[in-house]
Design an enzyme around this catalytic site. Structure first.
Site, PDB file in Angstrom:
ATOM      1  N   GLU A   1     -11.798  -2.949  -3.450  1.00  0.00           N
ATOM      2  CA  GLU A   1     -11.943  -1.493  -3.294  1.00  0.00           C
ATOM      3  C   GLU A   1     -11.313  -0.779  -4.487  1.00  0.00           C
ATOM      4  O   GLU A   1     -10.558   0.169  -4.332  1.00  0.00           O
ATOM      5  CB  GLU A   1     -11.292  -1.035  -1.991  1.00  0.00           C
TER       6      GLU A   1
ATOM      7  N   HIS B   1       0.854  -1.191   0.000  1.00  0.00           N
ATOM      8  CA  HIS B   1       0.000   0.000   0.000  1.00  0.00           C
ATOM      9  C   HIS B   1       0.887   1.237   0.000  1.00  0.00           C
ATOM     10  O   HIS B   1       1.534   1.548   0.989  1.00  0.00           O
ATOM     11  CB  HIS B   1      -0.911  -0.003   1.225  1.00  0.00           C
TER      12      HIS B   1
ATOM     13  N   CYS C   1      -9.761   3.977   8.474  1.00  0.00           N
ATOM     14  CA  CYS C   1      -8.867   4.887   7.764  1.00  0.00           C
ATOM     15  C   CYS C   1      -9.559   6.190   7.382  1.00  0.00           C
ATOM     16  O   CYS C   1      -8.933   7.251   7.351  1.00  0.00           O
ATOM     17  CB  CYS C   1      -8.288   4.214   6.525  1.00  0.00           C
TER      18      CYS C   1
ATOM     19  N   HIS D   1      -6.609  -1.276  -6.456  1.00  0.00           N
ATOM     20  CA  HIS D   1      -7.095  -0.589  -5.263  1.00  0.00           C
ATOM     21  C   HIS D   1      -6.980   0.921  -5.469  1.00  0.00           C
ATOM     22  O   HIS D   1      -5.901   1.458  -5.689  1.00  0.00           O
ATOM     23  CB  HIS D   1      -6.263  -1.042  -4.059  1.00  0.00           C
TER      24      HIS D   1
END
Length: 652
Positions: free
Chosen positions: A320, A192, A416, A268
């Site tokens: 996502e 990420h 988040c 993502h």
């Protein structure tokens, strides 16, 4: 390492921007007075109806202050970091000794939780010691590190206190010994993206080029080889997540191609725009034109083929993620709040590199719609997912909608979005202006005062705004003496015309437009007054013909705001409403509605099932129609009056 920077514009320090705006000041006050205390309670598990966080307790256990086990997501530390970053921004605008003392205590706790070698991550310290850096694909170590770095930079810039900055410098120095192109180092990258943009911030505040080099390494390493598969084999083929194949799905984390070859936003959505933000940052600092070209390609693909009218991105719940060009379903959309915030980060960097109104238009669209919609008016409830159409009766029954919530939630196990909203709104001043040479660019129309260094002098530019309800904006130049500079006023893509007056006299501006900005160059005298008046028609927005979900439908927009139908105003079965083609609506002010707003009232037909009978299907298609006045509210305000149907795109 290239040293020639792009000639980028400068953002103004938050301390030099004081927002005084009828729309935005209440949100910033809400963050300070409600959101930050509420999130502190959430981080300390003091909200009975919300999912536990355990984030502060994890740090206390790692510091040796308490006994217990790690709880939460593998990246749980990042929630604390984003809270601290928001606090840093708030302290830069206004002093708050109690909040600063609380933040200092958190920083002391973080310092005690840090290992002697600089490593900082409670998940691996408590739950899997000795397995650090063995699952970069899934476990967010560098992502969490990046958020600690961003928090440290914000807090140091606001208070001048070095303790948290020293903590993250030790951490970054340690990371630099672990990763890099040299033999013996890990030649990999995080699953990420976040560390990349954070390291550039750390470079800018410390001047240590090692941090910039490391950021560039992480970016350029992506898309080469099978790093995730190799580390998977090394650790004995174990996984952290079993509901998604992050290891083999290279598009998911944007490792399918080297960054310069990626011409579409894949995987993502949050990771994609965080990566793009990091690329733009490194391009800005190094002058790497090929990196800038990569940013332009990704930007164009997102905004022309993969973005919702609300500024939401990420069309599917699975991963996502982005799906494919023109696939933008309204009811099963994901459109994570964090993804729109990441898009705003990306837009701001592109505005610094090349001030073009297209970036500011998208930044404004995402800010006024998806981002503000992500938080309730009480500051204590949040959307993770931001749909454009909701049928609450189907939520929880039809499982394709399991990710869609018809009301905002108190907190999330993966929390988040709430702290991301807080850190964006508390740093909002950074997004209003940029300065390049002798030009002040106005990207957002937002009331307040800005102290600006331009043409060798410090001036104060005061802005008065009636946004988003009316397109009237005023400026006053406060300077010590006459000064020649250019005031660049954005011409929004939603206006049908603008009028400019300087000291009461009309000024022709059309011939001055450059990249969507009216460039008003003159010798400004102290006290000069500017009026910039933009028309705000009700726009019937249509989707591209290849958008299957919007064909034959219209969405209403006025100014920066997208509007929606809500059950509270129009009753159930919103799908039965059809706008009358060619009919003009009216703007109605409702000061008592949800803090005050303008609504749109539009002539429409409503189909009825009264005369249909019991047949599910009929050949004659006889439908009773009723002429009604449909009422639209701003999209950001939906779901503040309890659960109910909502719809942005309506048949025409």
């Amino acid at each position: 390492m290239p040293t020639q920077q792009l000639k980028a514009a400068n953002t103004l320090p938050i301390k030099d921007i004081h927002i005084q705006d009828s729309f935005w000041s209440p949100y910033i006050d809400l963050v300070r007075q409600v959101v930050i205390p509420y999130q502190w309670d959430a981080l300390n598990d003091r909200i009975p109806e919300a999912e536990p966080s355990h984030a502060i307790r994890n740090l206390k256990i790692a510091a040796g202050d308490e006994e217990g086990e790690f709880y939460g997501m593998v990246f749980q530390d990042s929630d604390v970091a984003k809270w601290l970053e928001a606090v840093g921004y708030l302290l830069e605008t206004d002093s708050d000794p109690e909040l600063e003392q609380l933040a200092d205590e958190v920083i002391d706790l973080i310092g005690r939780a840090q290992r002697a070698d600089g490593y900082l991550n409670t998940y691996y310290t408590l739950k899997e010691p000795g397995k650090e850096w063995t699952n970069l694909c899934e476990c967010h170590e560098l992502y969490t590190a990046g958020h600690f770095i961003e928090a440290a930079v914000a807090y140091y810039k606001s208070t001048g206190k070095r303790k948290i900055l020293d903590i993250v410098c030790r951490f970054a120095d340690y990371i630099d010994t672990v990763f890099g192109p040299e033999p013996g180092k890990i030649q990999g990258y995080d699953g990420h993206q976040e560390i990349e943009l954070a390291l550039v911030k750390l470079y800018r505040v410390t001047g240590n080029e090692a941090y910039l080099r490391l950021s560039q390494f992480f970016l350029e390493q992506r898309g080469h080889g099978d790093f995730y598969l190799e580390e998977y084999e090394k650790r004995g083929k174990t996984r952290h997540w079993y509901n998604a194949d992050m290891i083999n799905d290279k598009k998911y984390s944007q490792t399918h191609l080297p960054i310069r070859q990626q011409d579409a936003a894949e995987g993502h959505a949050v990771r994609a725009v965080y990566m793009a933000t990091g690329i733009a940052d490194v391009a800005m600092e190094t002058g790497d034109s090929s990196m800038l070209d990569a940013c332009r390609k990704l930007w164009h693909n997102i905004v022309s083929k993969r973005m919702y009218i609300t500024g939401g991105i990420g069309s599917m719940a699975f991963g996502e993620a982005f799906s494919l060009d023109y696939d933008l379903p309204n009811d099963t959309v994901y459109a994570e709040t964090c993804a729109s915030i990441g898009l705003i980060f990306f837009a701001r960097r592109m505005l610094q590199i090349e001030p073009k109104s297209e970036y500011a238009d998208v930044m404004e669209r995402a800010l006024y719609n998806t981002v503000v919609a992500g938080m309730a008016k009480d500051g204590k409830h949040f959307f993770y997912v931001n749909p454009l159409e909701v049928w609450p009766d189907a939520c929880g029954v039809n499982h394709i909608y399991d990710h869609v919530k018809p009301v905002r939630q108190g907190w999330f196990g993966c929390a988040c979005c709430p702290p991301n909203i807080a850190r964006l709104l508390s740093s909002l001043g950074e997004y209003v202006y940029t300065v390049q040479d002798d030009t002040i660019y106005t990207h957002l129309y937002m009331g307040g005062k800005a102290k600006v260094e331009v043409a060798g002098q410090t001036i104060v530019l005061e802005q008065r705004s009636e946004f988003p309800w009316n397109g009237h904006v005023g400026f006053t130049v406060q300077s010590k003496s006459d000064l020649e500079f250019t005031l660049a006023l954005r011409v929004p893509n939603w206006t049908s015309g603008c009028e400019l007056f300087v000291n009461g006299e009309a000024v022709e501006w059309e011939h001055t437009v450059t990249h969507g900005y009216a460039m008003i160059k003159r010798v400004w005298a102290p006290g000069d007054q500017v009026i910039w008046s933009m028309t705000m028609p009700i726009l019937r927005m249509k989707g591209h013909p290849l958008l299957r979900e919007t064909i034959g439908k219209a969405a209403l927009q006025r100014g920066p705001l997208v509007y929606c139908l809500e059950e509270a105003d129009n009753g159930k079965h919103l799908h039965q409403i059809r706008l009358l083609a060619g009919e003009e609506g009216k703007v109605v002010s409702k000061p008592a509605l949800l803090g005050g707003m303008n609504v749109l009232q539009m002539p429409a037909y409503r189909d009825s099932d009264e005369q249909w009978g019991s047949e599910l299907y009929r050949a004659d298609r006889a439908v009773k129609q009723e002429l009604i006045e449909a009422e639209y509210i701003p999209y950001y305000a939906w779901a503040n009056r309890g659960p109910g149907e909502m719809m942005v795109w309506v048949r025409e």
